[in-house]
Design a protein around this motif. Sequence first.
Motif, PDB file in Angstrom:
ATOM      1  N   ASN A   1    -100.194  -0.986  10.624  1.00  0.00           N
ATOM      2  CA  ASN A   1     -99.587  -0.031   9.840  1.00  0.00           C
ATOM      3  C   ASN A   1     -98.227  -0.258   9.989  1.00  0.00           C
ATOM      4  OD1 ASN A   1     -99.579   1.975   7.832  1.00  0.00           O
ATOM      5  ND2 ASN A   1     -99.418   3.578   9.424  1.00  0.00           N
ATOM      6  N   ILE A   2     -97.716  -0.585  11.225  1.00  0.00           N
ATOM      7  CA  ILE A   2     -96.218  -0.582  11.388  1.00  0.00           C
ATOM      8  C   ILE A   2     -95.648  -1.840  10.536  1.00  0.00           C
ATOM      9  CG2 ILE A   2     -94.318  -1.545  13.062  1.00  0.00           C
ATOM     10  CD1 ILE A   2     -96.153   0.130  15.190  1.00  0.00           C
ATOM     11  N   ARG A   3     -96.355  -2.860  10.641  1.00  0.00           N
ATOM     12  CA  ARG A   3     -95.982  -4.154   9.871  1.00  0.00           C
ATOM     13  C   ARG A   3     -96.146  -3.725   8.436  1.00  0.00           C
ATOM     14  NH1 ARG A   3     -96.716  -9.364  11.580  1.00  0.00           N
ATOM     15  NH2 ARG A   3     -98.103 -10.003   9.954  1.00  0.00           N
ATOM     16  N   LYS A   4     -97.094  -3.088   7.919  1.00  0.00           N
ATOM     17  CA  LYS A   4     -96.977  -2.695   6.710  1.00  0.00           C
ATOM     18  C   LYS A   4     -95.981  -1.949   6.070  1.00  0.00           C
ATOM     19  CE  LYS A   4    -100.154  -0.431   3.315  1.00  0.00           C
ATOM     20  NZ  LYS A   4     -99.199   0.858   2.834  1.00  0.00           N
ATOM     21  N   MET A   5     -95.571  -1.081   7.069  1.00  0.00           N
ATOM     22  CA  MET A   5     -94.625  -0.108   6.510  1.00  0.00           C
ATOM     23  C   MET A   5     -93.207  -0.875   6.537  1.00  0.00           C
ATOM     24  SD  MET A   5     -95.345   3.741   8.255  1.00  0.00           S
ATOM     25  CE  MET A   5     -95.480   3.012   9.930  1.00  0.00           C
ATOM     26  N   ILE A   6     -92.914  -1.679   7.371  1.00  0.00           N
ATOM     27  CA  ILE A   6     -91.725  -2.274   7.464  1.00  0.00           C
ATOM     28  C   ILE A   6     -91.696  -3.554   6.321  1.00  0.00           C
ATOM     29  CG2 ILE A   6     -91.228  -1.773   9.992  1.00  0.00           C
ATOM     30  CD1 ILE A   6     -92.019  -4.888  10.485  1.00  0.00           C
TER      31      ILE A   6
ATOM     32  N   ARG B   1     -86.195   7.164   9.455  1.00  0.00           N
ATOM     33  CA  ARG B   1     -86.581   5.830   8.645  1.00  0.00           C
ATOM     34  C   ARG B   1     -87.133   4.952   9.481  1.00  0.00           C
ATOM     35  NH1 ARG B   1     -83.676   1.772   9.422  1.00  0.00           N
ATOM     36  NH2 ARG B   1     -84.415   0.538   7.611  1.00  0.00           N
ATOM     37  N   TYR B   2     -87.101   5.176  10.918  1.00  0.00           N
ATOM     38  CA  TYR B   2     -87.587   3.848  11.884  1.00  0.00           C
ATOM     39  C   TYR B   2     -88.923   4.324  12.068  1.00  0.00           C
ATOM     40  CZ  TYR B   2     -82.763   4.215  12.464  1.00  0.00           C
ATOM     41  OH  TYR B   2     -81.242   4.253  12.344  1.00  0.00           O
TER      42      TYR B   2
ATOM     43  N   ASP C   1     -98.584  10.598   4.895  1.00  0.00           N
ATOM     44  CA  ASP C   1     -98.346   8.928   4.512  1.00  0.00           C
ATOM     45  C   ASP C   1     -98.718   8.013   5.430  1.00  0.00           C
ATOM     46  OD1 ASP C   1     -96.061   9.607   6.007  1.00  0.00           O
ATOM     47  OD2 ASP C   1     -94.740   9.165   4.434  1.00  0.00           O
ATOM     48  N   GLY C   2     -98.830   8.344   6.935  1.00  0.00           N
ATOM     49  CA  GLY C   2     -98.962   7.550   7.961  1.00  0.00           C
ATOM     50  C   GLY C   2     -97.934   7.211   8.722  1.00  0.00           C
ATOM     51  N   HIS C   3     -96.687   7.788   8.261  1.00  0.00           N
ATOM     52  CA  HIS C   3     -95.489   7.498   8.852  1.00  0.00           C
ATOM     53  C   HIS C   3     -95.418   8.665  10.079  1.00  0.00           C
ATOM     54  CE1 HIS C   3     -90.859   6.987   8.584  1.00  0.00           C
ATOM     55  NE2 HIS C   3     -91.276   6.739   9.706  1.00  0.00           N
ATOM     56  N   MET C   4     -95.164   8.442  11.008  1.00  0.00           N
ATOM     57  CA  MET C   4     -94.736   9.621  12.137  1.00  0.00           C
ATOM     58  C   MET C   4     -93.631  10.392  12.093  1.00  0.00           C
ATOM     59  SD  MET C   4     -96.622   7.459  15.369  1.00  0.00           S
ATOM     60  CE  MET C   4     -96.547   9.045  16.242  1.00  0.00           C
ATOM     61  N   PHE C   5     -93.605  11.528  12.548  1.00  0.00           N
ATOM     62  CA  PHE C   5     -92.316  12.333  12.624  1.00  0.00           C
ATOM     63  C   PHE C   5     -91.553  11.969  13.836  1.00  0.00           C
ATOM     64  CE2 PHE C   5     -95.618  15.097  10.768  1.00  0.00           C
ATOM     65  CZ  PHE C   5     -95.089  15.433   9.742  1.00  0.00           C
ATOM     66  N   PHE C   6     -90.236  12.157  13.836  1.00  0.00           N
ATOM     67  CA  PHE C   6     -89.485  11.894  15.051  1.00  0.00           C
ATOM     68  C   PHE C   6     -89.224  13.027  15.927  1.00  0.00           C
ATOM     69  CE2 PHE C   6     -84.981  11.873  16.639  1.00  0.00           C
ATOM     70  CZ  PHE C   6     -85.116  10.553  17.454  1.00  0.00           C
TER      71      PHE C   6
END
Length: 392
Positions: free
Chosen positions: A151-156, A117-118, A99-104
């Motif tokens: 993508n960061i701006r899109k996600m938040i 969630r960050y 989904d484009g969101h990275m793991f922690f």
Amino acid sequence: MTGPERQYLSGCRDKYLEDLRTDILPFWLKYGLDRENGGVYTCLDRDGTLMDGTKSVWFQGRFGFIAALAYNRIEKNPEWLAASRSCIDFIERHCIDSDGHMFFKVTAEGAPVQKRRYVFSECFAAMAMAEYSLAGGGETYARKALDMFLNIRKMISEPGFLPPKSCIPGRSHSITMMLINVAAIVGQVASHPAIEEQTDTSLHDLGTYFVHPEFKALLESVGPDGEFLDTLDGRVINPGHCIETAWFILGVAERRNDAHLKELALRILDWSWEWGWDKEYGGIINFRDCKGFPPQDYSQDMKFWWPQCEAVIACLYAYKLTGDPKYLERHRLAHEWAYAHFPDPEYGEWYGYLHRDGTVAQAAKGNIFKGPFHVPRMMIIASGLCNDVLDA
């Protein structure tokens, strides 16, 4: 500037550079760099022994950034550049979900362990790619850095993409301040309207919502319109975060030659120093409550490594831009306290966690949250600030 001041600053600069080259970076290259799977381990005991092969995704970006920053600003050491590329390659191979969101957290080999969630993993990845681009990665990595930033701006901003931290609507200081720094670093190699838009948005939000003159404090959590939340969470002051915010803003103020931003940054720094500096034992303390109640965090009166690093940078930056001797004196206090308590004379690197009186709480050199970032960043940036003042 007097002779003793020049001597002091040149001594600090030399100390930072020497320790970076002979202690901090060699420690992490020897014990942390994963030469089999790529990337970096951070869960290291006092002597560098690996305690856990789980990898912090934050630190793949953080060390990717630091190694490239050292290459760009200190010396063209090919081992540093290779370490940066190793971390970035590991990120691209293993750390970005579908989904484009990275793991922690991931395993040593890169299998997923945890997502949160960050978007801080994304922030550090963008910083690493941008700095690597400057170091010779070229347009390819500049584009990757910009894409990650967008993508960061899109996600938040996309409703429902990231689960809310709380059922109570509000704003968080951490991501607001972080994006100032990310935008500045990505902006070195890429041009896009979103970079300055994000900078302006973060600066507006900090000055409008998080700065609370009634407490002479910048708060960590506020309501949607900056409302004061009279709860344990709402009253938290994190002096280290606020001091870090101050030097991020000073960087923008210097670049834009903006007196208003400089005044805002200095106000935040002055307030946060008063809240943070421990007048009994020295050092920057972890947490305060803006109404003077006991903070709820169990580590509230401890001294962590990273706020001391932020104080060293911020006070030097403030001295550079103002010439006010109070900031040089604060730098001396922060520098001397940190060097008296954090470096490990036997095994090298810095301890991370001290009790309030400066005694060591635990001796490990790293974990999922501590690794090669704040200490080497301080040494790289502070040595450059010393040079700027000395050459002025």
